[in-house]
Design a protein around this motif. Structure first.
Motif, PDB file in Angstrom:
ATOM      1  N   GLY A   1      -3.289  -3.046  -4.370  1.00 34.03           N
ATOM      2  CA  GLY A   1      -2.634  -4.416  -3.075  1.00 34.03           C
ATOM      3  C   GLY A   1      -1.431  -3.832  -3.027  1.00 34.03           C
ATOM      4  N   ILE A   2      -1.609  -2.451  -3.189  1.00 36.71           N
ATOM      5  CA  ILE A   2       0.090  -1.896  -2.515  1.00 36.71           C
ATOM      6  C   ILE A   2      -0.103  -0.979  -1.340  1.00 36.71           C
ATOM      7  N   THR A   3       1.222  -1.212  -0.441  1.00 34.11           N
ATOM      8  CA  THR A   3       0.867  -0.256   0.785  1.00 34.11           C
ATOM      9  C   THR A   3       1.734   0.430   0.664  1.00 34.11           C
ATOM     10  N   ARG A   4       2.148   1.365   1.524  1.00 36.17           N
ATOM     11  CA  ARG A   4       3.005   2.288   1.736  1.00 36.17           C
ATOM     12  C   ARG A   4       2.867   2.727   3.758  1.00 36.17           C
ATOM     13  N   ILE A   5       3.582   2.603   3.980  1.00 36.34           N
ATOM     14  CA  ILE A   5       4.268   2.537   5.030  1.00 36.34           C
ATOM     15  C   ILE A   5       4.924   4.457   5.227  1.00 36.34           C
ATOM     16  N   GLU A   6       4.000   5.558   5.627  1.00 37.58           N
ATOM     17  CA  GLU A   6       4.344   6.386   5.811  1.00 37.58           C
ATOM     18  C   GLU A   6       5.781   6.549   6.925  1.00 37.58           C
TER      19      GLU A   6
ATOM     20  N   ARG B   1      16.779  -1.548  14.956  1.00 37.68           N
ATOM     21  CA  ARG B   1      16.129  -1.471  15.640  1.00 37.68           C
ATOM     22  C   ARG B   1      15.111  -0.975  14.386  1.00 37.68           C
ATOM     23  N   ASN B   2      15.270   0.467  14.307  1.00 35.89           N
ATOM     24  CA  ASN B   2      14.237   1.475  12.610  1.00 35.89           C
ATOM     25  C   ASN B   2      13.951   0.000  12.392  1.00 35.89           C
ATOM     26  N   LEU B   3      14.542  -0.796  11.042  1.00 31.60           N
ATOM     27  CA  LEU B   3      14.378  -1.337  10.031  1.00 31.60           C
ATOM     28  C   LEU B   3      12.985  -2.612  11.366  1.00 31.60           C
ATOM     29  N   GLU B   4      14.021  -3.427  12.393  1.00 30.60           N
ATOM     30  CA  GLU B   4      13.072  -3.718  12.506  1.00 30.60           C
ATOM     31  C   GLU B   4      11.372  -3.265  13.163  1.00 30.60           C
ATOM     32  N   ALA B   5      11.686  -2.112  13.275  1.00 27.73           N
ATOM     33  CA  ALA B   5      10.257  -1.462  13.494  1.00 27.73           C
ATOM     34  C   ALA B   5       9.017  -0.732  12.010  1.00 27.73           C
ATOM     35  N   VAL B   6       9.706  -1.163  11.327  1.00 28.59           N
ATOM     36  CA  VAL B   6       9.167  -0.402   9.999  1.00 28.59           C
ATOM     37  C   VAL B   6       8.745  -2.066   9.291  1.00 28.59           C
ATOM     38  N   LEU B   7       9.579  -2.705   9.281  1.00 23.06           N
ATOM     39  CA  LEU B   7       9.608  -4.011   9.332  1.00 23.06           C
ATOM     40  C   LEU B   7       8.224  -4.356  10.297  1.00 23.06           C
ATOM     41  N   HIS B   8       7.722  -4.161  11.658  1.00 22.22           N
ATOM     42  CA  HIS B   8       6.720  -4.635  11.995  1.00 22.22           C
ATOM     43  C   HIS B   8       5.237  -3.804  11.890  1.00 22.22           C
ATOM     44  N   ALA B   9       5.511  -2.536  11.226  1.00 18.06           N
ATOM     45  CA  ALA B   9       4.761  -1.726  11.203  1.00 18.06           C
ATOM     46  C   ALA B   9       3.877  -1.628   9.853  1.00 18.06           C
ATOM     47  N   ALA B  10       4.865  -2.857   9.091  1.00 15.67           N
ATOM     48  CA  ALA B  10       4.413  -3.013   7.611  1.00 15.67           C
ATOM     49  C   ALA B  10       4.240  -4.858   7.261  1.00 15.67           C
ATOM     50  N   GLY B  11       3.545  -5.634   8.646  1.00 20.74           N
ATOM     51  CA  GLY B  11       3.424  -6.745   8.576  1.00 20.74           C
ATOM     52  C   GLY B  11       4.137  -7.802   8.952  1.00 20.74           C
ATOM     53  N   SER B  12       6.081  -7.175   8.408  1.00 24.97           N
ATOM     54  CA  SER B  12       7.086  -8.316   8.623  1.00 24.97           C
ATOM     55  C   SER B  12       7.782  -8.187  10.082  1.00 24.97           C
TER      56      SER B  12
END
Length: 138
Positions: free
Chosen positions: A12-17, A65-76
């Motif tokens: 249940g843990i996903t890591r965005i590398e 913008r970087n934070l937003e991109a990471v959140l998007h990649a993680a489904g948020s």
């Protein structure tokens, strides 16, 4: 269009590398971890350490913008952020930081901690906790 590099281990843990367009991690960590319906991001910076994007305000925009991109990649996304931690390199940065921050979070305020610390070649760093969007909202 590039996609995020992710790793899931069945618990249940996903890591965005790595998220598209975001500076690569400079150590043995991932850009975000998703677990239990939440996303926990690594501290995001405006550019590679030692590189500025221009003014401090430009650095804040780039970091968010970087934070937003990471959140998007993680489904948020920024609408689902519940907690923000901000690290500034000078107390003089608080007013301009708040002005830019407000433009991203005006209608979706989150709990926030802001501290002044010594940083390694960057003007600020921001991390957050967000709720993963429902499948229907993605």
């Amino acid at each position: 269009m590039s996609t995020a590099t992710t790793a899931a281990n069945g618990d249940g843990i996903t890591r965005i590398e790595s998220a598209p367009g975001v500076p690569a991690a400079v150590g043995p960590y991932v850009q975000a971890t998703s677990a239990g319906g939440f996303v926990f991001t690594t501290g995001q910076i405006p550019a590679a350490p030692g590189q500025s994007t221009g003014t401090f305000e430009d650095d804040v925009h780039a970091t968010l913008r970087n934070l937003e991109a990471v959140l998007h990649a993680a489904g948020s996304d920024l609408d689902h952020v519940v907690k923000v931690n901000t690290y500034l390199s000078s107390s003089d940065q608080l007013a301009p930081y708040n002005q830019v921050y407000e433009s991203y979070f005006a209608n979706r305020r989150a709990a926030r901690t802001t501290v002044c610390v010594g940083l390694w070649g960057v003007t600020l760093e921001i991390d957050c906790v967000a709720v993963v969007r429902s499948e229907a909202a993605r």
